[in-house]
Design a protein around this motif. Structure first.
Motif, PDB file in Angstrom:
ATOM      1  N   SER A 182      -9.653  -7.904  11.426  1.00 16.64           N
ATOM      2  CA  SER A 182      -9.493  -8.427  10.285  1.00 16.64           C
ATOM      3  C   SER A 182      -8.466  -7.685   9.309  1.00 16.64           C
ATOM      4  O   SER A 182      -8.461  -6.566   9.304  1.00 16.64           O
ATOM      5  CB  SER A 182     -10.840  -8.669   9.334  1.00 16.64           C
ATOM      6  N   ASN A 183      -8.111  -8.563   8.194  1.00 13.90           N
ATOM      7  CA  ASN A 183      -7.415  -7.678   7.234  1.00 13.90           C
ATOM      8  C   ASN A 183      -7.929  -6.495   6.662  1.00 13.90           C
ATOM      9  O   ASN A 183      -7.198  -5.637   6.418  1.00 13.90           O
ATOM     10  CB  ASN A 183      -6.965  -8.685   5.990  1.00 13.90           C
ATOM     11  N   LEU A 184      -9.375  -6.631   6.538  1.00 10.98           N
ATOM     12  CA  LEU A 184      -9.905  -5.563   5.591  1.00 10.98           C
ATOM     13  C   LEU A 184     -10.172  -4.279   6.872  1.00 10.98           C
ATOM     14  O   LEU A 184      -9.865  -3.099   6.334  1.00 10.98           O
ATOM     15  CB  LEU A 184     -11.379  -5.703   5.370  1.00 10.98           C
ATOM     16  N   ARG A 185     -10.107  -4.623   8.089  1.00  9.91           N
ATOM     17  CA  ARG A 185     -10.102  -3.498   9.311  1.00  9.91           C
ATOM     18  C   ARG A 185      -8.721  -3.050   9.335  1.00  9.91           C
ATOM     19  O   ARG A 185      -8.641  -2.014   9.422  1.00  9.91           O
ATOM     20  CB  ARG A 185     -10.660  -4.242  10.608  1.00  9.91           C
ATOM     21  N   VAL A 186      -7.746  -3.881   9.225  1.00  9.68           N
ATOM     22  CA  VAL A 186      -6.371  -3.161   9.207  1.00  9.68           C
ATOM     23  C   VAL A 186      -6.021  -2.291   8.022  1.00  9.68           C
ATOM     24  O   VAL A 186      -5.470  -1.263   8.421  1.00  9.68           O
ATOM     25  CB  VAL A 186      -5.241  -4.556   9.215  1.00  9.68           C
ATOM     26  N   LEU A 187      -6.554  -2.908   6.852  1.00  9.07           N
ATOM     27  CA  LEU A 187      -6.274  -1.905   5.788  1.00  9.07           C
ATOM     28  C   LEU A 187      -7.067  -0.405   5.666  1.00  9.07           C
ATOM     29  O   LEU A 187      -6.537   0.523   5.579  1.00  9.07           O
ATOM     30  CB  LEU A 187      -6.733  -2.535   4.600  1.00  9.07           C
ATOM     31  N   ARG A 188      -8.234  -0.461   6.552  1.00 16.30           N
ATOM     32  CA  ARG A 188      -8.957   0.654   6.457  1.00 16.30           C
ATOM     33  C   ARG A 188      -8.557   1.347   7.605  1.00 16.30           C
ATOM     34  O   ARG A 188      -8.702   2.653   7.704  1.00 16.30           O
ATOM     35  CB  ARG A 188     -10.449   0.109   6.840  1.00 16.30           C
ATOM     36  N   SER A 189      -8.225   1.000   8.665  1.00 10.89           N
ATOM     37  CA  SER A 189      -7.927   1.758   9.912  1.00 10.89           C
ATOM     38  C   SER A 189      -6.582   2.027  10.300  1.00 10.89           C
ATOM     39  O   SER A 189      -6.161   3.132  10.815  1.00 10.89           O
ATOM     40  CB  SER A 189      -8.494   1.174  10.982  1.00 10.89           C
ATOM     41  N   ILE A 190      -5.609   1.161   9.490  1.00 12.07           N
ATOM     42  CA  ILE A 190      -4.128   1.337   9.893  1.00 12.07           C
ATOM     43  C   ILE A 190      -3.373   1.848   8.493  1.00 12.07           C
ATOM     44  O   ILE A 190      -2.511   2.483   8.478  1.00 12.07           O
ATOM     45  CB  ILE A 190      -3.584   0.323  10.480  1.00 12.07           C
ATOM     46  N   VAL A 191      -3.387   0.986   7.676  1.00 11.34           N
ATOM     47  CA  VAL A 191      -2.714   1.194   6.324  1.00 11.34           C
ATOM     48  C   VAL A 191      -3.185   2.236   5.500  1.00 11.34           C
ATOM     49  O   VAL A 191      -2.268   3.014   5.384  1.00 11.34           O
ATOM     50  CB  VAL A 191      -2.711   0.150   5.502  1.00 11.34           C
ATOM     51  N   TRP A 192      -4.438   2.593   5.248  1.00 13.86           N
ATOM     52  CA  TRP A 192      -4.909   3.516   4.519  1.00 13.86           C
ATOM     53  C   TRP A 192      -4.416   4.982   4.924  1.00 13.86           C
ATOM     54  O   TRP A 192      -4.158   5.742   4.659  1.00 13.86           O
ATOM     55  CB  TRP A 192      -6.439   3.506   4.287  1.00 13.86           C
ATOM     56  N   PRO A 193      -4.736   5.180   6.349  1.00 12.95           N
ATOM     57  CA  PRO A 193      -4.264   6.183   7.129  1.00 12.95           C
ATOM     58  C   PRO A 193      -2.825   6.412   6.924  1.00 12.95           C
ATOM     59  O   PRO A 193      -2.500   7.670   6.833  1.00 12.95           O
ATOM     60  CB  PRO A 193      -4.786   6.383   8.317  1.00 12.95           C
ATOM     61  N   GLY A 194      -1.999   5.468   7.050  1.00 10.33           N
ATOM     62  CA  GLY A 194      -0.577   5.476   7.066  1.00 10.33           C
ATOM     63  C   GLY A 194      -0.037   5.762   5.686  1.00 10.33           C
ATOM     64  O   GLY A 194       1.136   6.239   5.806  1.00 10.33           O
ATOM     65  N   VAL A 195      -0.842   5.596   4.606  1.00  6.13           N
ATOM     66  CA  VAL A 195      -0.093   6.078   3.324  1.00  6.13           C
ATOM     67  C   VAL A 195      -0.875   7.478   2.832  1.00  6.13           C
ATOM     68  O   VAL A 195      -0.771   7.521   1.595  1.00  6.13           O
ATOM     69  CB  VAL A 195      -0.291   4.944   2.228  1.00  6.13           C
ATOM     70  N   ARG A 196      -1.585   8.177   3.750  1.00  3.54           N
ATOM     71  CA  ARG A 196      -2.324   9.304   3.246  1.00  3.54           C
ATOM     72  C   ARG A 196      -1.237  10.406   2.554  1.00  3.54           C
ATOM     73  O   ARG A 196      -1.531  10.995   1.714  1.00  3.54           O
ATOM     74  CB  ARG A 196      -2.998  10.037   4.264  1.00  3.54           C
ATOM     75  N   GLY A 197      -0.213  10.479   3.127  1.00  2.00           N
ATOM     76  CA  GLY A 197       0.644  11.251   2.548  1.00  2.00           C
ATOM     77  C   GLY A 197       0.988  11.251   0.959  1.00  2.00           C
ATOM     78  O   GLY A 197       1.198  11.974   0.353  1.00  2.00           O
ATOM     79  N   THR A 198       1.065   9.823   0.792  1.00  2.00           N
ATOM     80  CA  THR A 198       1.353   9.290  -0.595  1.00  2.00           C
ATOM     81  C   THR A 198      -0.059   9.591  -1.399  1.00  2.00           C
ATOM     82  O   THR A 198       0.193  10.253  -2.803  1.00  2.00           O
ATOM     83  CB  THR A 198       1.725   7.966  -0.643  1.00  2.00           C
ATOM     84  N   THR A 199      -1.130   9.538  -0.830  1.00  5.88           N
ATOM     85  CA  THR A 199      -2.251   9.872  -1.577  1.00  5.88           C
ATOM     86  C   THR A 199      -2.274  11.281  -1.831  1.00  5.88           C
ATOM     87  O   THR A 199      -2.883  11.738  -3.168  1.00  5.88           O
ATOM     88  CB  THR A 199      -3.540   9.425  -0.747  1.00  5.88           C
ATOM     89  N   VAL A 200      -1.922  12.196  -1.235  1.00  6.07           N
ATOM     90  CA  VAL A 200      -1.870  13.567  -1.292  1.00  6.07           C
ATOM     91  C   VAL A 200      -0.931  13.804  -2.337  1.00  6.07           C
ATOM     92  O   VAL A 200      -1.422  14.662  -3.272  1.00  6.07           O
ATOM     93  CB  VAL A 200      -1.671  14.258  -0.101  1.00  6.07           C
ATOM     94  N   ALA A 201      -0.062  13.234  -2.277  1.00  5.45           N
ATOM     95  CA  ALA A 201       1.279  13.467  -3.448  1.00  5.45           C
ATOM     96  C   ALA A 201       0.618  13.055  -4.841  1.00  5.45           C
ATOM     97  O   ALA A 201       0.731  13.617  -6.003  1.00  5.45           O
ATOM     98  CB  ALA A 201       2.578  12.708  -3.142  1.00  5.45           C
ATOM     99  N   LEU A 202       0.153  11.908  -4.886  1.00  4.08           N
ATOM    100  CA  LEU A 202      -0.497  11.399  -6.089  1.00  4.08           C
ATOM    101  C   LEU A 202      -1.683  12.379  -6.621  1.00  4.08           C
ATOM    102  O   LEU A 202      -1.871  12.370  -7.737  1.00  4.08           O
ATOM    103  CB  LEU A 202      -1.073  10.213  -5.797  1.00  4.08           C
ATOM    104  N   ALA A 203      -2.546  12.774  -5.795  1.00  4.32           N
ATOM    105  CA  ALA A 203      -3.325  13.859  -6.059  1.00  4.32           C
ATOM    106  C   ALA A 203      -2.854  15.007  -6.599  1.00  4.32           C
ATOM    107  O   ALA A 203      -3.500  15.529  -7.684  1.00  4.32           O
ATOM    108  CB  ALA A 203      -4.443  14.004  -4.872  1.00  4.32           C
ATOM    109  N   MET A 204      -1.809  15.508  -6.050  1.00  5.80           N
ATOM    110  CA  MET A 204      -1.219  16.654  -6.702  1.00  5.80           C
ATOM    111  C   MET A 204      -0.473  16.631  -8.078  1.00  5.80           C
ATOM    112  O   MET A 204      -0.861  17.062  -9.098  1.00  5.80           O
ATOM    113  CB  MET A 204       0.016  17.141  -5.959  1.00  5.80           C
ATOM    114  N   LEU A 205       0.098  15.274  -8.254  1.00  6.09           N
ATOM    115  CA  LEU A 205       0.654  14.853  -9.622  1.00  6.09           C
ATOM    116  C   LEU A 205      -0.414  14.556 -10.330  1.00  6.09           C
ATOM    117  O   LEU A 205      -0.530  14.783 -11.567  1.00  6.09           O
ATOM    118  CB  LEU A 205       1.423  13.506  -9.239  1.00  6.09           C
ATOM    119  N   GLY A 206      -1.556  14.131 -10.038  1.00 12.05           N
ATOM    120  CA  GLY A 206      -2.690  13.897 -11.028  1.00 12.05           C
ATOM    121  C   GLY A 206      -3.421  14.942 -11.181  1.00 12.05           C
ATOM    122  O   GLY A 206      -3.851  15.216 -12.614  1.00 12.05           O
TER     123      GLY A 206
END
Length: 280
Positions: A182-206
């Motif tokens: 499902s779309n939610l499963r794709v977001l949770r299992s593929i998209v969210w891990p795929g943007v993890r580097g961006t999340t880390v960068a945003l955390a540092m900036l935050g």
């Protein structure tokens, strides 16, 4: 070489000079400052306003980072799908990022005033019992500052997530949908891990941004009421300029620099450790 000269000659020199000033009892204009060693740092550790500002910074980071991350990720995911007028939505989400805080502050002060537009709207939709002086009481002033910050910087989070999602292999997403995900499963299992580097960068900036927060709380509430929206940035300004305790303000600035570096290092170390665990 020009960049090296600029960094060393300006930035590092200013840091070293600030460190020296932090050992003085100085008003910023007197030709004969008094050396006090580390007395300013000792006084800071016993300063209740300093610890209140640290608590406000930590709470501010946790709330704003969590909300901005959630909203930015959702907006990016929605606008990567087939949405009509997608370009218009992107502009609307990103516009607050480019607005100057000095321009926004009077608007929000008026909006959240006791006789402002928010209370007027609540009164006219039958929720007048919720009306209150939002900026004049400690219990609501900080949430207002958080709301303004989220409104302003969610657009930046959205843009970074939108760009990161564009780098995910479309074939991987298509294969997952073909397998019945499902779309939610794709977001949770593929998209969210795929943007993890961006999340880390945003955390540092935050982390760094929360420690440097100054313009919105100072322009909207001036750190009040009763220091309820006091941050290190606003405290450094009030101590250094209006109160003319430049040595004490310099010591606060050095501690701010140390905390910012430690925060960025901790976030990066946790991210590297998780990367190592996931690779194992």
């Amino acid at each position: 070489m020009p960049a090296f000269v600029f960094v060393v000659g300006l930035i590092y020199y200013c840091i070293i000079e600030t460190g020296y000033i932090s050992t003085l009892d100085w008003d910023g204009t007197s030709p004969t400052p008094t050396s006090v060693g580390f007395a300013n740092y000792t006084a800071i550790l016993q300063d209740p306003i300093f610890w209140k500002a640290i608590w406000h910074t930590a709470l501010f980071f946790v709330v704003t980072f969590t909300v901005q991350t959630a909203l930015g990720f959702v907006f990016a995911a929605l606008l990567h799908s087939k949405v009509k007028l997608g370009t218009l939505y992107k502009v609307l989400v990103f516009t607050p990022v480019v607005l100057a805080p000095a321009t926004m502050a009077p608007v929000f002060r008026q909006m959240f005033a006791a006789d402002g537009q928010l209370n007027w709207a609540l009164d006219h939709i039958g929720l007048g019992f919720l009306s209150q002086p939002w900026l004049a009481q400690s219990s609501t002033a900080m949430p207002v500052i958080m709301f303004i910050t989220v409104w302003q910087f969610t657009g930046l989070t959205f843009v970074l997530y939108f760009a990161a999602m564009g780098q995910i292999d479309p074939e991987t997403l298509e294969a997952a949908r073909t397998d019945g995900a499902s779309n939610l499963r794709v977001l949770r299992s593929i998209v969210w891990p795929g943007v993890r580097g961006t999340t880390v960068a945003l955390a540092m900036l935050g982390v760094i941004g929360a420690l440097k927060t100054f313009d919105i709380p100072y322009l909207v509430t001036i750190g009040g009421p009763n220091y309820s929206t006091e941050f290190l940035g606003t405290y450094i300004y009030r101590i250094s300029i209006p109160s003319a305790h430049v040595g004490y303000g310099a010591a606060l600035s050095i501690l701010l620099l140390i905390l910012a570096l430690l925060g960025a290092i901790i976030v990066a170390a946790r991210a590297n450790r998780k990367d190592g665990e996931s690779s194992v």
